[in-house]
Motif scaffolding. Structure first.
Motif, PDB file in Angstrom:
ATOM      1  N   ASP A   1     -15.581 -58.541 -65.030  1.00 26.67           N
ATOM      2  CA  ASP A   1     -17.013 -58.260 -64.961  1.00 26.67           C
ATOM      3  C   ASP A   1     -17.870 -59.514 -65.076  1.00 26.67           C
ATOM      4  OD1 ASP A   1     -16.579 -55.562 -64.663  1.00 26.67           O
ATOM      5  OD2 ASP A   1     -16.814 -55.097 -66.794  1.00 26.67           O
ATOM      6  N   ASP A   2     -17.358 -60.552 -65.730  1.00 24.48           N
ATOM      7  CA  ASP A   2     -18.168 -61.749 -65.958  1.00 24.48           C
ATOM      8  C   ASP A   2     -18.104 -62.741 -64.810  1.00 24.48           C
ATOM      9  OD1 ASP A   2     -15.495 -62.301 -66.472  1.00 24.48           O
ATOM     10  OD2 ASP A   2     -15.939 -63.777 -68.030  1.00 24.48           O
ATOM     11  N   LEU A   3     -17.409 -62.391 -63.721  1.00 28.26           N
ATOM     12  CA  LEU A   3     -17.297 -63.303 -62.583  1.00 28.26           C
ATOM     13  C   LEU A   3     -18.254 -62.890 -61.474  1.00 28.26           C
ATOM     14  CD1 LEU A   3     -13.415 -63.730 -62.192  1.00 28.26           C
ATOM     15  CD2 LEU A   3     -15.019 -65.238 -63.389  1.00 28.26           C
ATOM     16  N   THR A   4     -18.962 -63.859 -60.920  1.00 32.55           N
ATOM     17  CA  THR A   4     -19.703 -63.608 -59.701  1.00 32.55           C
ATOM     18  C   THR A   4     -18.712 -63.508 -58.541  1.00 32.55           C
ATOM     19  OG1 THR A   4     -19.960 -65.943 -59.112  1.00 32.55           O
ATOM     20  CG2 THR A   4     -21.628 -64.968 -60.588  1.00 32.55           C
ATOM     21  N   HIS A   5     -19.190 -63.025 -57.412  1.00 34.45           N
ATOM     22  CA  HIS A   5     -18.300 -62.934 -56.258  1.00 34.45           C
ATOM     23  C   HIS A   5     -17.784 -64.312 -55.870  1.00 34.45           C
ATOM     24  CE1 HIS A   5     -16.557 -61.439 -52.568  1.00 34.45           C
ATOM     25  NE2 HIS A   5     -17.193 -62.385 -51.899  1.00 34.45           N
ATOM     26  N   ALA A   6     -18.653 -65.308 -55.889  1.00 36.59           N
ATOM     27  CA  ALA A   6     -18.248 -66.666 -55.516  1.00 36.59           C
ATOM     28  C   ALA A   6     -17.198 -67.197 -56.491  1.00 36.59           C
ATOM     29  CB  ALA A   6     -19.457 -67.589 -55.482  1.00 36.59           C
ATOM     30  N   GLU A   7     -17.361 -66.926 -57.778  1.00 38.49           N
ATOM     31  CA  GLU A   7     -16.387 -67.380 -58.768  1.00 38.49           C
ATOM     32  C   GLU A   7     -15.044 -66.683 -58.567  1.00 38.49           C
ATOM     33  OE1 GLU A   7     -19.374 -68.461 -62.510  1.00 38.49           O
ATOM     34  OE2 GLU A   7     -18.654 -66.392 -62.219  1.00 38.49           O
ATOM     35  N   PHE A   8     -15.098 -65.387 -58.281  1.00 40.23           N
ATOM     36  CA  PHE A   8     -13.863 -64.643 -58.034  1.00 40.23           C
ATOM     37  C   PHE A   8     -13.100 -65.246 -56.863  1.00 40.23           C
ATOM     38  CE2 PHE A   8     -11.666 -61.396 -55.540  1.00 40.23           C
ATOM     39  CZ  PHE A   8     -10.778 -60.906 -56.472  1.00 40.23           C
ATOM     40  N   VAL A   9     -13.779 -65.466 -55.746  1.00 39.92           N
ATOM     41  CA  VAL A   9     -13.120 -66.007 -54.551  1.00 39.92           C
ATOM     42  C   VAL A   9     -12.566 -67.402 -54.824  1.00 39.92           C
ATOM     43  CG1 VAL A   9     -13.498 -66.778 -52.186  1.00 39.92           C
ATOM     44  CG2 VAL A   9     -14.441 -64.602 -52.946  1.00 39.92           C
ATOM     45  N   ALA A  10     -13.336 -68.238 -55.528  1.00 38.89           N
ATOM     46  CA  ALA A  10     -12.879 -69.603 -55.807  1.00 38.89           C
ATOM     47  C   ALA A  10     -11.615 -69.599 -56.664  1.00 38.89           C
ATOM     48  CB  ALA A  10     -13.993 -70.389 -56.494  1.00 38.89           C
TER      49      ALA A  10
ATOM     50  N   ASP B   1     -13.633 -48.999 -56.185  1.00 39.16           N
ATOM     51  CA  ASP B   1     -14.273 -50.252 -55.754  1.00 39.16           C
ATOM     52  C   ASP B   1     -13.361 -51.451 -56.026  1.00 39.16           C
ATOM     53  OD1 ASP B   1     -14.537 -49.939 -58.501  1.00 39.16           O
ATOM     54  OD2 ASP B   1     -16.473 -50.955 -58.595  1.00 39.16           O
ATOM     55  N   TRP B   2     -12.215 -51.472 -55.349  1.00 39.32           N
ATOM     56  CA  TRP B   2     -11.325 -52.615 -55.457  1.00 39.32           C
ATOM     57  C   TRP B   2     -11.975 -53.838 -54.822  1.00 39.32           C
ATOM     58  CZ3 TRP B   2      -8.134 -51.464 -58.966  1.00 39.32           C
ATOM     59  CH2 TRP B   2      -7.480 -50.238 -59.035  1.00 39.32           C
ATOM     60  N   ARG B   3     -11.764 -54.988 -55.435  1.00 38.86           N
ATOM     61  CA  ARG B   3     -12.282 -56.234 -54.872  1.00 38.86           C
ATOM     62  C   ARG B   3     -11.298 -56.831 -53.863  1.00 38.86           C
ATOM     63  NH1 ARG B   3     -15.903 -60.053 -56.962  1.00 38.86           N
ATOM     64  NH2 ARG B   3     -16.853 -58.250 -57.988  1.00 38.86           N
ATOM     65  N   ALA B   4      -9.996 -56.567 -54.060  1.00 37.24           N
ATOM     66  CA  ALA B   4      -9.001 -57.169 -53.177  1.00 37.24           C
ATOM     67  C   ALA B   4      -7.747 -56.300 -53.146  1.00 37.24           C
ATOM     68  CB  ALA B   4      -8.650 -58.576 -53.652  1.00 37.24           C
ATOM     69  N   ILE B   5      -7.013 -56.410 -52.044  1.00 34.87           N
ATOM     70  CA  ILE B   5      -5.717 -55.755 -51.873  1.00 34.87           C
ATOM     71  C   ILE B   5      -4.743 -56.848 -51.448  1.00 34.87           C
ATOM     72  CG2 ILE B   5      -4.416 -53.982 -50.635  1.00 34.87           C
ATOM     73  CD1 ILE B   5      -7.159 -52.588 -50.122  1.00 34.87           C
ATOM     74  N   VAL B   6      -3.764 -57.128 -52.309  1.00 34.54           N
ATOM     75  CA  VAL B   6      -2.879 -58.273 -52.134  1.00 34.54           C
ATOM     76  C   VAL B   6      -1.482 -57.795 -51.769  1.00 34.54           C
ATOM     77  CG1 VAL B   6      -1.909 -60.317 -53.226  1.00 34.54           C
ATOM     78  CG2 VAL B   6      -4.226 -59.576 -53.815  1.00 34.54           C
TER      79      VAL B   6
END
Length: 239
Positions: A127-136, A170-175
């Motif tokens: 929850d504490d990550l922005t989208h940009a932080e998550f991707v990085a 609301d998954w952010r990613a599927i790996v």
């Protein structure tokens, strides 16, 4: 083209081999005939089942299968979702952006079983990550740890753009990560540390740290699958 990924739960009571037969014999050909490109079916069949094989879902029961394909226009998907609705009791669909840090050789023939076992994990971001932080973090240390600390044969990242079906989590990613079959039950194989307890401990610690820096550990869905691909040209770029 756009990539679509659908998570499916079996309508027939959990017989993975029977589900595989239906998906490969009926669903995949129908999707291809309708215009879907690079159809891929991952199913929890008997080859990846058995006692001690990891499977977990914070949402209830882990998905029984994952079906992915490419369409020229994702908005023109109603026909495909009608086919998927016939194959599954429940399904959730996502539009994703794919990247492939490790590309595995395809099977000898379209529809043959790919080598190894594919662990497909749906993840939510902290929850504490922005989208940009998550991707990085995902494309940085997390990716490096996943590749360097596991015996990874193939690695596909699907960043979720948006859900396509109502009430989809609301998954952010599927790996998608592919490992040798022995990794199903042998941690030394999974963590690329056969015969080396110190390397095993170090790889586990590094990977767990990377996971904790990225993922909301209260929301994860992960399971092993047999993978069947219907486009075996690994150099293909759908267009």
């Amino acid at each position: 083209m756009e990539k679509l990924v659908y998570l499916g739960w079996d309508a027939s009571g959990g017989d993975g081999d029977a589900l595989r037969a239906r998906l490969l014999g009926e669903l995949a050909p129908a999707l291809s005939a309708g215009g879907a490109v690079a159809v891929q079916v991952a199913v929890a069949d008997g080859a990846v089942g058995g006692e001690g094989v990891f499977a977990f879902s914070s949402e209830g029961s882990p998905k029984d299968a994952v079906v992915s394909f490419w369409l020229e226009v994702s908005a023109d998907r109603a026909w495909a979702e009608a086919l998927l609705a016939e194959a599954f009791a429940t399904m959730h669909g996502y539009l994703v952006c794919e990247s492939r840090p490790i590309v595995a050789p395809g099977p000898a023939r379209p529809g043959d079983r790919s080598a190894g076992a594919s662990q497909i994990t749906c993840i939510a971001a902290r929850d504490d990550l922005t989208h940009a932080e998550f991707v990085a973090r995902w494309q940085g240390e997390f990716c490096a740890a996943a590749i360097e600390c596991q015996d990874t044969m193939a690695y596909v990242r699907n960043e979720v753009v948006r859900p396509l079906t109502d009430d989809a989590p609301d998954w952010r990613a599927i790996v998608e990560e592919t490992f040798p079959l022995a990794a199903l039950t042998d941690p030394e194989v999974f963590y690329d540390a056969v015969g080396d307890p110190e390397r095993l401990a170090a790889n586990q610690a590094r990977l767990f740290e990377a996971v904790g820096e990225l993922i909301d550990l209260s929301r994860v869905d992960a399971r092993f699958y047999s993978e069947y691909r219907f486009d075996i040209d690994d150099r293909r770029v759908p267009r």
